[in-house]
Enzyme design. Structure first.
Site, PDB file in Angstrom:
ATOM      1  CE  LYS A 148      -2.128   2.113   3.408  1.00 29.04           C
ATOM      2  NZ  LYS A 148      -2.895   2.460   4.569  1.00 29.04           N
ATOM      3  CG  ASP A 167      -7.775   3.227   1.951  1.00 33.61           C
ATOM      4  OD1 ASP A 167      -8.588   2.683   1.159  1.00 33.61           O
ATOM      5  OD2 ASP A 167      -7.955   4.367   2.407  1.00 33.61           O
TER       6      ASP A 167
END
Ligand code: SF4
Length: 240
Positions: A148, A167
């Site tokens: 991420k 996320d």
């Protein structure tokens, strides 16, 4: 001037119960539905971008590491002082971990984060000539950076579409919109990379994050104001 990241208010409308929303039956239906999703996201958030304040890739990496389990607003309150106190990568590499922990205390998990930041600074100095690397593999070797974080840095700082940032918002909304059946971020990302064209990967992540903050919120999504209501058959739609 209007803020381009704020959703255009949509008139409140009756919510379509999930059972009454037809599911796509074939590839053509799925494609049309996806295009509708892209069109609405483009209309709502034409220039969505990362909300973490930064001037360069290093600052974005630091801010992204700090944003784990913390709001972007909170991180944005901490980073101006942090970057003033430690203006260079060398400054953070040489920081006292106890002192740095106190500097970032309000972002939570400060001991882990300070260890990651010092480790990241040392790794970038020792292995990457003081430059935040531009490839996924290199970034994944930096302490504190998982996929991420790497996708945020590569996409926002360098404009490299390395993947889709997954996320909590992207995770939830991909499931509600039936773009994935998976629950693990890595698998969700793989599913999204198959259905979202690569030239949309960077923008799509930010659009969905904004959509998740403003409309498709975690509890009681604002379905009556959501332009995707006619194509959304999520079981947890807010009907009243
Ligand atoms: S807010 Fe979320 S759950 Fe509600 S209709 Fe829109 S996409 Fe579906």
């Amino acid at each position: 001037m209007a803020n381009p990241q704020v959703a255009v208010p949509t008139p409140v409308h009756p919510v379509t119960p999930p059972k009454k929303v037809p599911k796509p039956k074939n590839a053509t239906d799925r494609k049309a539905r996806l295009n509708r999703i892209f069109d609405e996201l483009d209309r709502l958030f034409p220039s969505a971008t990362c909300a973490l304040h930064h001037d360069n890739a290093w600052q974005l990496l630091v801010a992204t590491i700090l944003s784990a389990q913390c709001t972007d607003e909170r991180v944005n309150k901490v980073t101006p002082e942090l970057f003033k106190k430690y203006p260079t990568i060398e400054d953070l590499a040489n920081a006292s971990q106890d002192e740095l922990s106190q500097d970032i205390r309000t972002t939570g998990f400060f001991n882990n984060k300070s260890r990651s930041l010092i480790g990241a600074a040392n790794k970038i100095l020792s292995d990457y000539h003081g430059q935040v690397p531009r490839t996924m593999d290199e970034l994944l070797a930096v302490p504190g950076a998982a996929r991420k974080t790497a996708n945020v840095v590569l996409g926002t700082a360098y404009g490299i579409p390395s993947g889709v940032v997954v996320d909590t918002h992207v995770q939830r909304i991909s499931q509600r919109l039936d773009l994935t059946k998976n629950t693990e971020p890595v698998k969700i990302e793989q599913d999204l990379m198959k259905v979202v064209p690569q030239d949309r990967w960077i923008l799509f992540s930010h659009q969905v994050i904004h959509f998740g903050r403003q409309i498709c919120i975690a509890r009681k999504p604002r379905c009556a104001s959501c332009p995707l209501d006619p194509i959304c058959y999520a079981k947890d739609k807010t009907l009243a």
